[in-house]
Design a protein around this motif. Structure first.
Motif, PDB file in Angstrom:
ATOM      1  N   GLY A 119     -21.217  21.940  62.422  1.00 41.48           N
ATOM      2  CA  GLY A 119     -21.172  22.080  63.898  1.00 41.48           C
ATOM      3  C   GLY A 119     -20.592  20.558  64.195  1.00 41.48           C
ATOM      4  O   GLY A 119     -20.194  20.220  65.589  1.00 41.48           O
ATOM      5  N   ASN A 120     -19.836  19.840  63.648  1.00 40.69           N
ATOM      6  CA  ASN A 120     -19.068  18.751  63.826  1.00 40.69           C
ATOM      7  C   ASN A 120     -17.506  18.628  63.821  1.00 40.69           C
ATOM      8  O   ASN A 120     -16.957  17.718  64.101  1.00 40.69           O
ATOM      9  CB  ASN A 120     -19.688  17.326  63.255  1.00 40.69           C
ATOM     10  CG  ASN A 120     -20.949  16.826  63.993  1.00 40.69           C
ATOM     11  OD1 ASN A 120     -21.013  16.375  65.162  1.00 40.69           O
ATOM     12  ND2 ASN A 120     -22.248  16.940  63.330  1.00 40.69           N
ATOM     13  N   ILE A 121     -17.065  19.485  62.883  1.00 42.56           N
ATOM     14  CA  ILE A 121     -15.799  19.514  62.518  1.00 42.56           C
ATOM     15  C   ILE A 121     -15.005  19.899  64.003  1.00 42.56           C
ATOM     16  O   ILE A 121     -13.970  18.917  63.912  1.00 42.56           O
ATOM     17  CB  ILE A 121     -15.603  20.771  61.507  1.00 42.56           C
ATOM     18  CG1 ILE A 121     -16.112  20.587  60.266  1.00 42.56           C
ATOM     19  CG2 ILE A 121     -13.896  21.072  61.458  1.00 42.56           C
ATOM     20  CD1 ILE A 121     -16.091  21.561  59.285  1.00 42.56           C
ATOM     21  N   ASN A 122     -15.249  20.970  64.688  1.00 42.79           N
ATOM     22  CA  ASN A 122     -14.216  20.824  65.758  1.00 42.79           C
ATOM     23  C   ASN A 122     -14.748  19.779  67.012  1.00 42.79           C
ATOM     24  O   ASN A 122     -13.506  19.486  67.569  1.00 42.79           O
ATOM     25  CB  ASN A 122     -14.588  22.299  66.391  1.00 42.79           C
ATOM     26  CG  ASN A 122     -14.050  23.303  65.574  1.00 42.79           C
ATOM     27  OD1 ASN A 122     -12.974  23.317  64.775  1.00 42.79           O
ATOM     28  ND2 ASN A 122     -14.595  24.647  65.712  1.00 42.79           N
ATOM     29  N   PRO A 123     -15.888  19.544  67.177  1.00 41.52           N
ATOM     30  CA  PRO A 123     -15.962  18.391  68.290  1.00 41.52           C
ATOM     31  C   PRO A 123     -15.335  17.198  67.581  1.00 41.52           C
ATOM     32  O   PRO A 123     -14.797  16.510  68.623  1.00 41.52           O
ATOM     33  CB  PRO A 123     -17.408  18.133  68.086  1.00 41.52           C
ATOM     34  CG  PRO A 123     -17.921  19.417  67.929  1.00 41.52           C
ATOM     35  CD  PRO A 123     -17.126  19.823  66.872  1.00 41.52           C
ATOM     36  N   PHE A 124     -15.175  16.841  66.522  1.00 40.77           N
ATOM     37  CA  PHE A 124     -14.391  15.334  65.949  1.00 40.77           C
ATOM     38  C   PHE A 124     -13.158  15.675  66.498  1.00 40.77           C
ATOM     39  O   PHE A 124     -12.583  14.588  66.856  1.00 40.77           O
ATOM     40  CB  PHE A 124     -14.794  15.276  64.582  1.00 40.77           C
ATOM     41  CG  PHE A 124     -15.953  14.701  64.097  1.00 40.77           C
ATOM     42  CD1 PHE A 124     -16.999  14.330  64.902  1.00 40.77           C
ATOM     43  CD2 PHE A 124     -16.300  14.569  62.842  1.00 40.77           C
ATOM     44  CE1 PHE A 124     -18.358  14.085  64.735  1.00 40.77           C
ATOM     45  CE2 PHE A 124     -17.642  13.769  62.472  1.00 40.77           C
ATOM     46  CZ  PHE A 124     -18.383  13.959  63.301  1.00 40.77           C
ATOM     47  N   THR A 125     -12.567  16.839  66.136  1.00 46.35           N
ATOM     48  CA  THR A 125     -11.153  17.027  66.689  1.00 46.35           C
ATOM     49  C   THR A 125     -10.802  16.960  68.117  1.00 46.35           C
ATOM     50  O   THR A 125     -10.065  16.429  68.688  1.00 46.35           O
ATOM     51  CB  THR A 125     -10.416  18.080  65.799  1.00 46.35           C
ATOM     52  OG1 THR A 125     -10.550  18.069  64.297  1.00 46.35           O
ATOM     53  CG2 THR A 125      -8.954  18.171  66.051  1.00 46.35           C
ATOM     54  N   ASP A 126     -11.641  18.091  68.651  1.00 45.62           N
ATOM     55  CA  ASP A 126     -11.142  18.709  69.822  1.00 45.62           C
ATOM     56  C   ASP A 126     -11.822  17.436  71.066  1.00 45.62           C
ATOM     57  O   ASP A 126     -11.152  17.052  71.906  1.00 45.62           O
ATOM     58  CB  ASP A 126     -11.756  19.879  70.392  1.00 45.62           C
ATOM     59  CG  ASP A 126     -11.262  20.972  69.153  1.00 45.62           C
ATOM     60  OD1 ASP A 126     -10.337  20.810  68.791  1.00 45.62           O
ATOM     61  OD2 ASP A 126     -11.845  22.004  69.150  1.00 45.62           O
ATOM     62  N   THR A 127     -13.249  17.029  70.916  1.00 43.74           N
ATOM     63  CA  THR A 127     -13.678  16.189  71.981  1.00 43.74           C
ATOM     64  C   THR A 127     -13.391  14.756  71.667  1.00 43.74           C
ATOM     65  O   THR A 127     -13.142  14.011  72.630  1.00 43.74           O
ATOM     66  CB  THR A 127     -15.260  16.439  71.937  1.00 43.74           C
ATOM     67  OG1 THR A 127     -15.415  17.795  71.924  1.00 43.74           O
ATOM     68  CG2 THR A 127     -15.878  15.635  72.953  1.00 43.74           C
ATOM     69  N   TYR A 128     -13.382  14.198  70.437  1.00 48.71           N
ATOM     70  CA  TYR A 128     -13.221  12.960  69.984  1.00 48.71           C
ATOM     71  C   TYR A 128     -11.986  12.734  69.589  1.00 48.71           C
ATOM     72  O   TYR A 128     -11.820  11.374  69.233  1.00 48.71           O
ATOM     73  CB  TYR A 128     -14.458  12.567  69.003  1.00 48.71           C
ATOM     74  CG  TYR A 128     -15.906  12.730  69.622  1.00 48.71           C
ATOM     75  CD1 TYR A 128     -16.345  12.115  70.798  1.00 48.71           C
ATOM     76  CD2 TYR A 128     -16.482  13.449  69.126  1.00 48.71           C
ATOM     77  CE1 TYR A 128     -17.435  12.499  71.314  1.00 48.71           C
ATOM     78  CE2 TYR A 128     -17.969  13.915  69.633  1.00 48.71           C
ATOM     79  CZ  TYR A 128     -18.314  13.201  70.821  1.00 48.71           C
ATOM     80  OH  TYR A 128     -19.470  13.520  71.320  1.00 48.71           O
ATOM     81  N   LYS A 129     -11.019  13.622  69.417  1.00 53.00           N
ATOM     82  CA  LYS A 129      -9.559  13.205  68.887  1.00 53.00           C
ATOM     83  C   LYS A 129      -9.599  12.484  67.643  1.00 53.00           C
ATOM     84  O   LYS A 129      -8.611  11.490  67.464  1.00 53.00           O
ATOM     85  CB  LYS A 129      -8.776  12.385  70.236  1.00 53.00           C
ATOM     86  CG  LYS A 129      -9.187  13.036  71.559  1.00 53.00           C
ATOM     87  CD  LYS A 129      -8.416  14.512  71.527  1.00 53.00           C
ATOM     88  CE  LYS A 129      -8.966  14.915  72.954  1.00 53.00           C
ATOM     89  NZ  LYS A 129      -8.849  16.543  73.158  1.00 53.00           N
ATOM     90  N   ASP A 130     -10.265  13.041  66.694  1.00 52.31           N
ATOM     91  CA  ASP A 130     -10.184  12.335  65.376  1.00 52.31           C
ATOM     92  C   ASP A 130     -10.092  13.231  64.421  1.00 52.31           C
ATOM     93  O   ASP A 130     -11.141  13.869  63.791  1.00 52.31           O
ATOM     94  CB  ASP A 130     -11.747  11.457  65.247  1.00 52.31           C
ATOM     95  CG  ASP A 130     -11.776  10.751  63.821  1.00 52.31           C
ATOM     96  OD1 ASP A 130     -10.799  10.779  63.243  1.00 52.31           O
ATOM     97  OD2 ASP A 130     -12.694  10.025  63.502  1.00 52.31           O
TER      98      ASP A 130
END
Length: 156
Positions: A119-130
């Motif tokens: 659940g955190n893989i995409n948010p880390f890239t897309d939302t948090y740019k990490d």
């Protein structure tokens, strides 16, 4: 000294907060796996004692790497039992000391961690740019998937 790695402070904090929850889960799972190693009983004792040992050794390495990732992002890793109990998604239960009881509980915990990571893989890239942390936790997810498979194989 300021961490200047191309990710804004607000995003590094959000990722570090999620990683702190993951670290707490890893610590609780590590402790539960140690419990299984120490307290398993039954005719399969020796094999399961060694199996649980191999699992907690992997979890020890995971905990260290998660904490170091948090530090690389410029934040402090939680490192107290009080903090872990506050942050974790996992719970402890009183069970018998048979290997199948331990395996079922540990498997459920691995699966819970897998879902949290996924659940955190995409948010880390897309939302948090990490993208780095996203890639890192993808590898962790694969490690937990393999560990879960090894546990699941005992239940067939």
């Amino acid at each position: 000294m300021e961490t200047n790695i191309g990710i804004i402070q607000k995003n590094r904090l959000a990722v570090s907060t999620a990683l702190s929850k993951l670290l707490a889960d890893e610590f609780i799972l590590y402790t539960k796996t140690r419990n299984a190693h120490w307290n398993v009983e039954g005719s399969d004792f020796h094999a399961m004692h060694l199996f649980f040992e191999s699992q907690y050794e992997q979890l020890d390495e995971i905990m260290d790497s998660v904490a170091e990732r948090i530090r690389a992002l410029g934040h402090y890793a939680p490192a107290t039992l009080k903090a872990y109990l506050k942050l974790t998604h996992l719970s402890e239960s009183e069970n018998k000391n048979g290997s199948l009881d331990f395996i079922k509980e540990l498997l459920a915990d691995h699966e819970s961690i897998i879902e949290f990571i996924r659940g955190n893989i995409n948010p880390f890239t897309d939302t948090y740019k990490d993208a780095g942390t996203s890639d890192y936790i993808t590898g962790l997810m694969e490690t937990h998937e393999k560990m879960a498979w090894m546990l699941r194989a005992h239940l067939v």
